[in-house]
Design a protein around this motif. Sequence first.
Motif, PDB file in Angstrom:
ATOM      1  N   UNK A 130       8.540   8.109  -0.723  1.00  0.00           N
ATOM      2  CA  UNK A 130       7.944   8.468  -1.860  1.00  0.00           C
ATOM      3  C   UNK A 130       6.901   7.355  -2.272  1.00  0.00           C
ATOM      4  N   UNK A 131       7.328   6.100  -2.118  1.00  0.00           N
ATOM      5  CA  UNK A 131       6.517   4.952  -2.442  1.00  0.00           C
ATOM      6  C   UNK A 131       5.187   4.910  -1.297  1.00  0.00           C
ATOM      7  N   UNK A 132       5.487   4.976  -0.283  1.00  0.00           N
ATOM      8  CA  UNK A 132       4.314   4.744   0.590  1.00  0.00           C
ATOM      9  C   UNK A 132       3.381   6.060   0.311  1.00  0.00           C
ATOM     10  N   UNK A 133       3.936   7.366   0.556  1.00  0.00           N
ATOM     11  CA  UNK A 133       2.938   8.454   0.468  1.00  0.00           C
ATOM     12  C   UNK A 133       2.124   8.417  -0.804  1.00  0.00           C
ATOM     13  N   UNK A 134       2.565   8.134  -1.960  1.00  0.00           N
ATOM     14  CA  UNK A 134       1.837   7.963  -3.234  1.00  0.00           C
ATOM     15  C   UNK A 134       0.860   6.804  -3.128  1.00  0.00           C
ATOM     16  N   UNK A 135       1.233   5.703  -2.665  1.00  0.00           N
ATOM     17  CA  UNK A 135       0.230   4.969  -2.644  1.00  0.00           C
ATOM     18  C   UNK A 135      -0.887   4.914  -1.898  1.00  0.00           C
ATOM     19  N   UNK A 136      -0.540   5.645  -0.650  1.00  0.00           N
ATOM     20  CA  UNK A 136      -1.696   6.068   0.205  1.00  0.00           C
ATOM     21  C   UNK A 136      -2.762   7.021  -0.666  1.00  0.00           C
ATOM     22  N   UNK A 137      -2.119   7.994  -1.309  1.00  0.00           N
ATOM     23  CA  UNK A 137      -3.016   9.190  -2.034  1.00  0.00           C
ATOM     24  C   UNK A 137      -3.687   8.386  -3.204  1.00  0.00           C
ATOM     25  N   UNK A 138      -2.781   7.532  -3.703  1.00  0.00           N
ATOM     26  CA  UNK A 138      -3.502   6.847  -4.924  1.00  0.00           C
ATOM     27  C   UNK A 138      -4.758   6.139  -4.733  1.00  0.00           C
ATOM     28  N   UNK A 140      -6.525   5.728  -1.594  1.00  0.00           N
ATOM     29  CA  UNK A 140      -7.588   6.387  -0.635  1.00  0.00           C
ATOM     30  C   UNK A 140      -8.153   5.657   0.202  1.00  0.00           C
ATOM     31  N   UNK A 141      -9.210   6.130   0.424  1.00  0.00           N
ATOM     32  CA  UNK A 141     -10.284   5.077   1.407  1.00  0.00           C
ATOM     33  C   UNK A 141      -9.684   4.564   2.581  1.00  0.00           C
ATOM     34  N   UNK A 142     -10.043   3.207   2.812  1.00  0.00           N
ATOM     35  CA  UNK A 142      -9.692   2.492   3.781  1.00  0.00           C
ATOM     36  C   UNK A 142      -7.986   2.373   3.817  1.00  0.00           C
ATOM     37  N   UNK A 143      -7.552   2.278   2.733  1.00  0.00           N
ATOM     38  CA  UNK A 143      -5.967   1.752   2.747  1.00  0.00           C
ATOM     39  C   UNK A 143      -5.378   3.241   3.162  1.00  0.00           C
ATOM     40  N   UNK A 144      -5.637   4.334   2.893  1.00  0.00           N
ATOM     41  CA  UNK A 144      -5.319   5.655   3.211  1.00  0.00           C
ATOM     42  C   UNK A 144      -5.331   5.820   4.756  1.00  0.00           C
TER      43      UNK A 144
END
Length: 318
Positions: A130-138, A140-144
């Motif tokens: 949950x933490x990892x998936x929401x962090x990527x979505x929040x 976005x961009x290079x982080x995602x």
Amino acid sequence: MSDTSTMPSAASGAGAALGAPTAEVPDANTSVYLNKRAIIIKRFLRNKPAVAGVIVLLLVVCFAVFGNIPNGWVYDDLDPWAAGGAPPSARHWLGANTAGADVYALLVRGTQKSLLIGFLVGVVTPLIAAVYGTTLAFFGGKVDQIGLFILETMIMMPSLILIAILMNGRGGGWITLSVLLIVFGWMGTARLVRGLAYSLVQLDYVKAARYMGVPAHRIIRRHLVPNIASLVVLNVTMSIWGAILSEVSYSFIGIGVSIPDTSLGLMISQASSALSSQPWLFWAPVVTLFFITVPLALINDGLRDALDPNSLSAGTAR
């Protein structure tokens, strides 16, 4: 001096006579609005198979914690008079294995270890996802892009081979197995969470929080993760069920929990070769495993129906 206690009733009577709207006083028998948590609990409790699953699972947990108290044997005690295998008797309630160890004591210990692995992996894995998936979505961009590349790379890893190598190198402890199941078990859920969180990031209150300068970790913790709580809860029961079956599978093929400790998978593996001559060694852990996995499946079905507002199988909240 006139009595003023009759003034409200007189005023209300005059208002009614003039046709003015009057405020309704809530009656004691009037049903109140329930919050979301109370509605979910109420719908879950109306699912009788799910409630029965909770009761059976609690009984299994009590058996794992307190089951060996009345027994005079410990799982690592060896009875020389029962070496070679003894059938169930007053001395050994579920018999003894070929080494002379009490099967009942082994069963309590094995249930305890399998439940520990299941609950540890089942709770930690969905939280990481949950933490990892929401962090990527929040972000976005290079982080995602980088996070998704790491995610896809870990999914493609041969987890069975890696777990086998690491378990043999670490001596086969249940803690090592739990950590490895967590490391290789969160990626699929994280990818699903990432897809759902993308729609949440576009909501107005999330955009407003970002505009006001609310820290990212607070937005993720207070706005994104709670909105996917139903998915996380369902994945907890599924992950517990999957972790227990994974432990049984790995121990059965010899890369899970190892002697001198024991687990349900190890007991099934050791008894598989003596199924015809000593069936009590095999059926005791198999039946116990049945009373763990079936209640978990019933609980998962009940939670799914309770959390789904479109489901009618759990009835209405009233």
